[in-house]
Design a protein around this motif. Structure first.
Motif, PDB file in Angstrom:
ATOM      1  N   PHE A  85      93.103 -14.652  61.972  1.00 42.37           N
ATOM      2  CA  PHE A  85      93.180 -14.975  60.548  1.00 42.37           C
ATOM      3  C   PHE A  85      91.824 -15.253  59.914  1.00 42.37           C
ATOM      4  CE2 PHE A  85      97.344 -16.616  62.228  1.00 42.37           C
ATOM      5  CZ  PHE A  85      98.131 -15.619  61.670  1.00 42.37           C
ATOM      6  N   GLY A  86      90.762 -15.146  60.685  1.00 46.67           N
ATOM      7  CA  GLY A  86      89.434 -15.434  60.141  1.00 46.67           C
ATOM      8  C   GLY A  86      89.102 -16.899  60.066  1.00 46.67           C
ATOM      9  N   GLY A  87      89.971 -17.754  60.623  1.00 52.93           N
ATOM     10  CA  GLY A  87      89.728 -19.196  60.609  1.00 52.93           C
ATOM     11  C   GLY A  87      90.999 -19.944  60.276  1.00 52.93           C
ATOM     12  N   PHE A  88      90.841 -21.210  59.916  1.00 53.23           N
ATOM     13  CA  PHE A  88      91.984 -22.039  59.552  1.00 53.23           C
ATOM     14  C   PHE A  88      91.537 -23.062  58.514  1.00 53.23           C
ATOM     15  CE2 PHE A  88      90.002 -23.633  63.446  1.00 53.23           C
ATOM     16  CZ  PHE A  88      89.719 -24.950  63.133  1.00 53.23           C
ATOM     17  N   ASP A  89      92.526 -23.614  57.807  1.00 51.85           N
ATOM     18  CA  ASP A  89      92.267 -24.577  56.731  1.00 51.85           C
ATOM     19  C   ASP A  89      92.766 -25.979  57.064  1.00 51.85           C
ATOM     20  OD1 ASP A  89      91.376 -22.552  54.590  1.00 51.85           O
ATOM     21  OD2 ASP A  89      93.316 -21.753  55.244  1.00 51.85           O
ATOM     22  N   THR A  90      93.814 -26.060  57.854  1.00 47.88           N
ATOM     23  CA  THR A  90      94.375 -27.357  58.253  1.00 47.88           C
ATOM     24  C   THR A  90      94.678 -27.325  59.742  1.00 47.88           C
ATOM     25  OG1 THR A  90      95.356 -27.868  56.092  1.00 47.88           O
ATOM     26  CG2 THR A  90      96.345 -28.921  58.000  1.00 47.88           C
ATOM     27  N   TRP A  91      94.324 -28.421  60.412  1.00 42.23           N
ATOM     28  CA  TRP A  91      94.615 -28.557  61.841  1.00 42.23           C
ATOM     29  C   TRP A  91      95.478 -29.797  62.013  1.00 42.23           C
ATOM     30  CZ3 TRP A  91      92.188 -25.732  66.068  1.00 42.23           C
ATOM     31  CH2 TRP A  91      92.574 -26.188  67.342  1.00 42.23           C
ATOM     32  N   GLY A 138      88.642 -28.567  54.314  1.00 40.58           N
ATOM     33  CA  GLY A 138      89.953 -28.437  54.919  1.00 40.58           C
ATOM     34  C   GLY A 138      90.502 -29.794  55.303  1.00 40.58           C
ATOM     35  N   ALA A 139      91.550 -29.803  56.113  1.00 35.76           N
ATOM     36  CA  ALA A 139      92.226 -31.046  56.473  1.00 35.76           C
ATOM     37  C   ALA A 139      92.443 -31.134  57.973  1.00 35.76           C
ATOM     38  CB  ALA A 139      93.569 -31.148  55.751  1.00 35.76           C
ATOM     39  N   ILE A 140      92.244 -32.340  58.505  1.00 35.55           N
ATOM     40  CA  ILE A 140      92.616 -32.679  59.877  1.00 35.55           C
ATOM     41  C   ILE A 140      93.693 -33.745  59.761  1.00 35.55           C
ATOM     42  CG2 ILE A 140      91.870 -33.701  62.063  1.00 35.55           C
ATOM     43  CD1 ILE A 140      89.046 -32.630  61.424  1.00 35.55           C
ATOM     44  N   ALA A 229      98.309 -31.880  53.948  1.00 36.35           N
ATOM     45  CA  ALA A 229      97.568 -30.623  54.073  1.00 36.35           C
ATOM     46  C   ALA A 229      97.062 -30.131  52.729  1.00 36.35           C
ATOM     47  CB  ALA A 229      98.448 -29.556  54.723  1.00 36.35           C
ATOM     48  N   ALA A 230      97.730 -30.521  51.656  1.00 31.74           N
ATOM     49  CA  ALA A 230      97.346 -30.057  50.322  1.00 31.74           C
ATOM     50  C   ALA A 230      96.799 -31.149  49.427  1.00 31.74           C
ATOM     51  CB  ALA A 230      98.559 -29.409  49.639  1.00 31.74           C
TER      52      ALA A 230
END
Length: 333
Positions: A85-91, A138-140, A229-230
């Motif tokens: 996916f080219g990366g991630f935004d939330t883990w 992003g979010a952890i 996450a948002a």
């Protein structure tokens, strides 16, 4: 860097412990909202079936078989997200397990294994996620527990792991804010949740185990995770019962000690032999199930949690929770 989180339908979300319980509930809800997902757990068969189900419903899913207690496996999850996916935004660091048993009865090996999953899995996931998210934001989101604030008997080491998760998460948040990393770090604190938690826990008691009420459905925890996450949030309690316990422990810890001594062992065990002899401590448990077998009343939603996620009325809700805690203390006195 200011924290700015994408709408869920524009996100790639990584979820550990995704083959059952809160993780699976979160995956299903996130897929419905249009997020792309990387789902991880030790259970290959369950993950394969879940990927097929969610893909058939229009989701975009990649699964990774991984043990979160191993840093190399966590890196494998991140690499898969980047490759596909080219990366991630939330883990979301959700994977976890428990042990029912008195501290002196549980083996050192089992105590260490519990920390490998519940604490080091969060540490590895958070640090690897932070490295990727710095500069892009992003979010952890880390799954703690009401037991991040309150310790209870016969789940003593589980309580210790969740206290450790809270300390690590708070320290990580401060360091990332100091760097201006643009990363939201949230600690989710669920009360008892009706997942296969007791079926997956290792049991030293010789009795069937259960959850202390009040008990909530896992979809309510999933709702809190996806909100975080948002929307940047420091922490979210899932269930007013957990907030009341936390407040009581902070204000009058002796009261919670008394409750633990007089009530908590009985509230976590039943006078019958356990149904489940296998456990998910050293190998994966049964996957594919969101809900557990709790036989008492389960609350579908928490008005407290829903309200606390909206800043305009958070203050009023916290005041009500505080008043409830004082009322509880007054009755005890």
């Amino acid at each position: 860097m200011e924290i700015s989180l994408k709408p869920l339908n524009e996100q790639v979300i990584v979820i550990t412990g995704a083959s059952s319980g809160i993780g699976l509930a979160t995956a299903r809800a996130a897929a419905k909202k249009g997020a792309k997902l990387v789902l991880a757990s030790r259970n290959k068969e369950a993950l394969t079936e879940i990927e097929q189900q969610l893909s058939a419903e229009g989701g975009t899913i990649k699964h990774v078989v991984a043990d979160v207690g191993k840093r190399d496996d966590i890196q494998k999850i991140a690499d898969a997200a980047i490759e596909h996916f080219g990366g991630f935004d939330t883990w979301v660091n959700n994977a976890g397990v428990s042990i029912y048993g008195r501290l002196e009865e549980v083996s050192d090996e089992d105590h260490h294994r519990l920390f490998d999953t519940n604490f080091w899995g969060v540490v590895y996931g958070s640090l690897i996620a932070a490295k990727h998210l710095k500069g892009k934001g992003g979010a952890i989101i880390n799954l703690g527990s009401v037991l991040s604030d309150v310790a209870i008997p016969i789940q003593g080491m589980y309580s210790a792991t969740k206290h450790a998760v809270k300390g690590f998460t708070n320290a990580l948040r401060i360091e990332l804010e100091d760097e201006g990393a643009g990363i939201s770090v949230t600690l989710i604190k669920p009360a008892a949740i009706n997942t296969p938690y007791t079926q997956h826990a290792k049991n030293y008691t010789g009795k069937a185990t259960t959850l202390p009420p009040p008990v909530y459905q896992p979809e309510e925890a999933a709702n809190a995770i996806l909100h975080a996450a948002a929307h940047p949030k420091r922490d979210i309690f899932v269930g007013s019962g957990g907030k009341i316990m936390s407040n009581t422990n902070r204000l009058v810890p002796e009261v919670m000690d008394w409750v633990g001594e007089k009530m908590m062992i009985k509230m976590q065990t039943k006078d019958r032999a356990p149904k489940h002899l296998e456990d998910g401590l050293n190998q994966h448990g049964e996957g594919g199930k969101v809900h557990g077998d709790y036989d008492g009343y389960v609350m579908k939603t928490s008005l407290f949690t829903r309200a606390s996620m909206h800043p305009i009325i958070t203050g009023a809700v916290v005041a009500v929770a505080g008043a409830a805690a004082y009322a509880f203390l007054g009755n005890r006195k």
